[in-house]
Each structure stands twice: as C-alpha cells, then as structure tokens.
Design a protein around this motif. Structure first.
Motif, PDB file in Angstrom:
ATOM      1  N   GLU A 365     -23.222   8.357  -9.699  1.00 40.75           N
ATOM      2  CA  GLU A 365     -23.308   7.655 -10.983  1.00 40.75           C
ATOM      3  C   GLU A 365     -24.754   7.438 -11.407  1.00 40.75           C
ATOM      4  O   GLU A 365     -25.068   7.424 -12.605  1.00 40.75           O
ATOM      5  CB  GLU A 365     -22.572   6.316 -10.884  1.00 40.75           C
ATOM      6  N   ALA A 366     -25.634   7.279 -10.428  1.00 43.24           N
ATOM      7  CA  ALA A 366     -27.053   7.090 -10.749  1.00 43.24           C
ATOM      8  C   ALA A 366     -27.754   8.399 -11.099  1.00 43.24           C
ATOM      9  O   ALA A 366     -28.878   8.381 -11.602  1.00 43.24           O
ATOM     10  CB  ALA A 366     -27.765   6.425  -9.570  1.00 43.24           C
ATOM     11  N   GLY A 367     -27.090   9.517 -10.806  1.00 45.93           N
ATOM     12  CA  GLY A 367     -27.714  10.818 -11.066  1.00 45.93           C
ATOM     13  C   GLY A 367     -28.562  11.318  -9.917  1.00 45.93           C
ATOM     14  O   GLY A 367     -29.394  12.209 -10.097  1.00 45.93           O
ATOM     15  N   ALA A 368     -28.340  10.772  -8.713  1.00 46.00           N
ATOM     16  CA  ALA A 368     -29.126  11.167  -7.547  1.00 46.00           C
ATOM     17  C   ALA A 368     -28.440  12.215  -6.691  1.00 46.00           C
ATOM     18  O   ALA A 368     -29.055  12.777  -5.785  1.00 46.00           O
ATOM     19  CB  ALA A 368     -29.432   9.943  -6.683  1.00 46.00           C
ATOM     20  N   LEU A 369     -27.160  12.474  -6.949  1.00 45.14           N
ATOM     21  CA  LEU A 369     -26.359  13.387  -6.136  1.00 45.14           C
ATOM     22  C   LEU A 369     -25.708  14.433  -7.021  1.00 45.14           C
ATOM     23  O   LEU A 369     -25.113  14.104  -8.045  1.00 45.14           O
ATOM     24  CB  LEU A 369     -25.274  12.605  -5.385  1.00 45.14           C
ATOM     25  N   ALA A 370     -25.813  15.696  -6.616  1.00 44.90           N
ATOM     26  CA  ALA A 370     -25.097  16.787  -7.275  1.00 44.90           C
ATOM     27  C   ALA A 370     -24.174  17.430  -6.254  1.00 44.90           C
ATOM     28  O   ALA A 370     -24.592  17.699  -5.122  1.00 44.90           O
ATOM     29  CB  ALA A 370     -26.075  17.822  -7.824  1.00 44.90           C
ATOM     30  N   GLU A 371     -22.921  17.665  -6.638  1.00 46.94           N
ATOM     31  CA  GLU A 371     -21.942  18.239  -5.724  1.00 46.94           C
ATOM     32  C   GLU A 371     -21.700  19.708  -6.047  1.00 46.94           C
ATOM     33  O   GLU A 371     -21.678  20.112  -7.208  1.00 46.94           O
ATOM     34  CB  GLU A 371     -20.649  17.445  -5.785  1.00 46.94           C
ATOM     35  N   VAL A 372     -21.516  20.487  -4.983  1.00 48.17           N
ATOM     36  CA  VAL A 372     -21.288  21.930  -5.097  1.00 48.17           C
ATOM     37  C   VAL A 372     -20.090  22.291  -4.237  1.00 48.17           C
ATOM     38  O   VAL A 372     -19.735  21.558  -3.312  1.00 48.17           O
ATOM     39  CB  VAL A 372     -22.527  22.723  -4.646  1.00 48.17           C
ATOM     40  N   SER A 373     -19.479  23.440  -4.537  1.00 38.48           N
ATOM     41  CA  SER A 373     -18.308  23.827  -3.753  1.00 38.48           C
ATOM     42  C   SER A 373     -18.394  25.227  -3.180  1.00 38.48           C
ATOM     43  O   SER A 373     -17.526  25.618  -2.394  1.00 38.48           O
ATOM     44  CB  SER A 373     -17.037  23.718  -4.619  1.00 38.48           C
ATOM     45  N   ASP A 374     -19.422  25.990  -3.542  1.00 42.89           N
ATOM     46  CA  ASP A 374     -19.538  27.341  -2.990  1.00 42.89           C
ATOM     47  C   ASP A 374     -20.998  27.776  -3.006  1.00 42.89           C
ATOM     48  O   ASP A 374     -21.891  27.049  -3.477  1.00 42.89           O
ATOM     49  CB  ASP A 374     -18.668  28.338  -3.776  1.00 42.89           C
ATOM     50  N   ALA A 375     -21.247  28.976  -2.501  1.00 43.06           N
ATOM     51  CA  ALA A 375     -22.617  29.473  -2.369  1.00 43.06           C
ATOM     52  C   ALA A 375     -23.291  29.634  -3.728  1.00 43.06           C
ATOM     53  O   ALA A 375     -24.489  29.349  -3.880  1.00 43.06           O
ATOM     54  CB  ALA A 375     -22.616  30.804  -1.620  1.00 43.06           C
ATOM     55  N   GLY A 376     -22.533  30.088  -4.722  1.00 44.87           N
ATOM     56  CA  GLY A 376     -23.115  30.283  -6.044  1.00 44.87           C
ATOM     57  C   GLY A 376     -23.590  28.978  -6.652  1.00 44.87           C
ATOM     58  O   GLY A 376     -24.705  28.901  -7.197  1.00 44.87           O
ATOM     59  N   GLN A 377     -22.762  27.948  -6.565  1.00 47.79           N
ATOM     60  CA  GLN A 377     -23.156  26.650  -7.110  1.00 47.79           C
ATOM     61  C   GLN A 377     -24.329  26.054  -6.330  1.00 47.79           C
ATOM     62  O   GLN A 377     -25.225  25.441  -6.922  1.00 47.79           O
ATOM     63  CB  GLN A 377     -21.967  25.691  -7.072  1.00 47.79           C
ATOM     64  N   LEU A 378     -24.321  26.235  -5.007  1.00 46.13           N
ATOM     65  CA  LEU A 378     -25.408  25.702  -4.196  1.00 46.13           C
ATOM     66  C   LEU A 378     -26.734  26.365  -4.563  1.00 46.13           C
ATOM     67  O   LEU A 378     -27.749  25.682  -4.765  1.00 46.13           O
ATOM     68  CB  LEU A 378     -25.091  25.914  -2.710  1.00 46.13           C
ATOM     69  N   ALA A 379     -26.730  27.690  -4.677  1.00 45.47           N
ATOM     70  CA  ALA A 379     -27.954  28.406  -5.060  1.00 45.47           C
ATOM     71  C   ALA A 379     -28.407  27.997  -6.454  1.00 45.47           C
ATOM     72  O   ALA A 379     -29.612  27.831  -6.705  1.00 45.47           O
ATOM     73  CB  ALA A 379     -27.718  29.912  -4.990  1.00 45.47           C
TER      74      ALA A 379
END
Length: 422
Positions: A365-379
């Motif tokens: 909620e603060a904008g400090a965390l981004a979530e990813v679910s696969d290699a493409g999103q992580l990169a």
C-alpha cells in the motif's frame, strides 16, 4: 486429540523421527551431530535461574536477536539460554552471541525430555518466538510455575484452521501460556478463538520493524563494491530462494543480461544443503559464477555470485540495488521483507506471502513492494527500476517510512517480559 494421545503418538512415531533425522543428516551432515541433545541427553552445563528463549531456526534467531541483546543489557545478572532445532539456527546463534549466552538444541516434545531439559536449565521465564508451540514443553513449564510467553506471535487463518482441528490439544496448551504478544489484532482474535485466555493476549506489533542497521555494515558493503570496481554496475539480489524458484530467477537474469551485459545477480539459497547444487545450476546455465565462500574475486566478467555463507544476508542485501525475497514464487509463504526495506532497497516478491500478509500489505500500500509471478515480470521490474532511479528512490523511501511508522514493538515486548520477571 488430547495431550496424552499426542504424547503416545509421538512415542510411536519415534522411528519415523529417526528416519527423518537420518535423511536430513544425509543432505546436511551437521544434523548427525549432537543428536543426544534432541532427547535431552548430553546437554551442556546450564547456569539456572535465567531466561530461556526458543528460536526454532535461522529466521526466528535473527528476529529474536534485538530482543536478546536488550535482555542481556537490562538483566546482566540473568543467564540466557537459547534453543533451536536446526544446525543453521545453531550456527547463527553462536555467530550472533558467542559465549554471552548458553545454547543447545531443544529436545523433542516428549514429557520426559522436556522435564530433563527444564531440570537442567531451571529458567525463571520461557520465551518462545513466533508460533513454535510444543504442548509438552509448555505443560512442563506450567507444572513448574515457569511463565511462558509466545513473543512476536503470528497465526495465519490457515494455521488457525489447522490448530482448530485439534481443539482438545490446542485449547489447554494455549490456556497455559502466560502471555501471547501478537503482531496484529486479527491474530489476537484467532488465538482467543482457539482457547487462549483473553486477558493473556496482547497486541505488541512485529519486532521485525525494529530492525537496526549497523553503519559498519554499510561501510563494509561500500568497500567491497569498490574492490569489485562495481560502483556503477547494476546489481540485484534474489535472497532466501527455494527449490523451484532458482530457474525462474536465472531466466530473468538472462533477460536482464541481454539488456545490461554488466548486470550482476547475487543468488542466496535459503538452505545450506542447496549451495552446491545452485552453483552447479548456474554453471550449467552458462553463467559465469563464483561462490562467496571461496573468496574468489568478483570481476567484470562475473554474472552470478552465489551467497553460500551463513550470517551474511543483511550484508549481501546491502551490496545490491534491488532485492527479490524468495519463498514467494512457490507456495512457501515468503520470508522477511523488512530486511531489504530497512536497507533502503526496492523490494520485489512473488505472490505467495501468506507468512507475512500484514507486512506485505503495508509495504504494498505504501508503494514499497512490487509483486511478480514469473521470469518475465521479474526481469521487467528489475530492469524498470534500474532504468527509473526516481521510482527506485520512491520505493526506497516508502519502505523506510513503513518501518518507522511501525517501530516500538520491541519496547512493548520487553516491558511485558520485565513485568513477568518481577
């Protein structure tokens, strides 16, 4: 199931316990040492009359460290005994505290083993970290009039449902606890619903927010950066990774190398028994890889550094620009998101964060965390943050703000422990 039946089944299951211990010793030879302690035989000499702290493994040991340091300062006359269940936890305790504390493995939850341990330690107060609940150990403390505190307690909905299935065992055990210092009100309600005495449940917050970073650690990280000639090199870390995540992380790193050929990944497996296999995996993937434990230099050609040392995770986080926290791309529940946040790193994680729902929600909620679910999103996230220093700085400040807003849990916990000691 009541405690008598639980104890009977535990005794009947001892052959399986032995097989599991042998299997773990095959994977990690340290499990073959000090086996007697697990049955309360061959325990070291313990000065009695102090505080017993149980931290099951590495994560709990790290979380307990600020509390233990404060207890050593506030009660220098009381011996502190720290127990754990894993060799890595044992190594971490010794690295953190050396001879300042007493240490052994916690014996298995058998009445006679618990009684032998307590007869040796004779603590005035028992502090169990998070949610490591052992019915016989708790009952043996209650019989002896030893107050038991569940500190920094957390209880997910899933875990609560599991405990509820064994209400006849769980409710009396929780009722014997002197104080449950929980992280959130939602967790407090779950403990009360399971049978904890309402007056013995209090919300103190998570002591993980009270993390303090030693300035010397930052100085050491900056010096190593200079040694690597990597001041302007893009560096990211994937920490506390589990089986099933490493291939995703290495695929993301290959994508990043196509965009930034000088990129460096610090890969830190969660469990020491995977250090060697992860090094070999990186090599098979065609990545120029070195191991931290060998002291081999990181050069401009190095693409992956495997963090295969114990007790250095905060230091390795400090070396990176961006941190991915593992145990979250697979349904393991995630690991401590606050450590990289406290170091001012933008934090990335997978979707499986059920062990840290409240902390993850606040960071998100603060904008400090981004979530990813696969290699493409992580990169895409890592590359995007390297390309957008303003967004990276915003995430950094947001994470530090979340920590600052939630600090104070440690002081509340220490005040409660002091009341029980007096």
């Amino acid at each position: 199931m009541n405690r008598t039946l639980y104890t009977l089944l535990f005794h009947l299951g001892l052959p399986l316990v032995a097989l599991r211990l042998a299997w773990r010793a095959w994977r990690a030879p340290a499990y073959a040492r000090r086996i007697g302690e697990r049955f309360a035989f061959g325990l070291p000499t313990l000065a009695p009359g102090g505080i017993w702290v149980h931290a099951v493994s590495v994560g709990e040991s790290i979380a307990a460290a600020p509390m233990i340091r404060a207890l050593l300062e506030r009660h220098p006359d009381l011996p502190i005994t720290i127990t754990c269940m894993t060799p890595t936890g044992s190594e971490r305790i010794r690295a953190l505290f050396g001879d300042r504390v007493q240490h052994c493995y916690l014996p298995y939850d058998l009445p006679w083993a618990a009684a032998r341990f307590l007869a040796r330690a004779r603590p005035r107060l028992a502090v169990i970290m998070e949610t490591e609940l052992w019915p016989n150990h708790i009952h043996q403390c209650a019989v002896r009039g030893i107050p038991v505190v569940l500190a920094n307690a957390r209880l997910s909905e899933r875990s609560a449902r599991g405990y509820a299935r064994f209400h006849k065992l769980t409710a009396p055990m929780l009722a014997e606890l002197s104080w449950i210092a929980v992280q959130t009100e939602a967790e407090a309600q779950r403990f009360r619903a399971l049978g904890a005495r309402p007056e013995c449940v209090g919300v103190t917050g998570s002591i993980k927010f009270d993390l303090r970073i030693d300035p010397a650690l930052l100085d050491r990280a900056a010096a190593l950066h200079r040694q690597w000639n990597a001041e302007d090199r893009p560096v990211w870390i994937a920490a506390s990774t589990h089986a099933g995540e490493d291939e995703i992380i290495l695929a993301a790193h290959k994508t990043l190398l196509a965009q930034r050929p000088d990129a460096l990944l610090i890969l830190v497996p969660r469990h020491p028994e995977r250090f060697g296999s992860m090094f070999e995996l990186c090599r098979r993937e065609g990545l120029a890889t070195v191991r931290r434990s060998t002291g081999e230099a990181v050069t401009a050609d190095t693409q992956v550094l495997v963090g295969d040392t114990m007790g250095e995770l905060l230091f390795l986080y400090a070396l990176a620009d961006i941190a991915f926290v593992g145990g979250s791309l697979v349904p393991n529940g995630g690991h401590n998101l606050l450590e990289p946040a406290a170091l001012g790193k933008p934090v990335l994680a997978g979707p499986h964060l059920f062990n840290f729902l409240e902390i993850a929600a606040q960071l998100r909620e603060a904008g400090a965390l981004a979530e990813v679910s696969d290699a493409g999103q992580l990169a895409a996230q890592v590359g995007g943050l390297w390309a957008d220093p303003v967004r990276a700085a915003t995430m950094r400040e947001a994470g530090l703000g979340v920590l600052k807003a939630n600090q104070g849990a440690l002081e509340r916990l220490l005040a409660g422990l002091s009341r029980l000691l007096s």
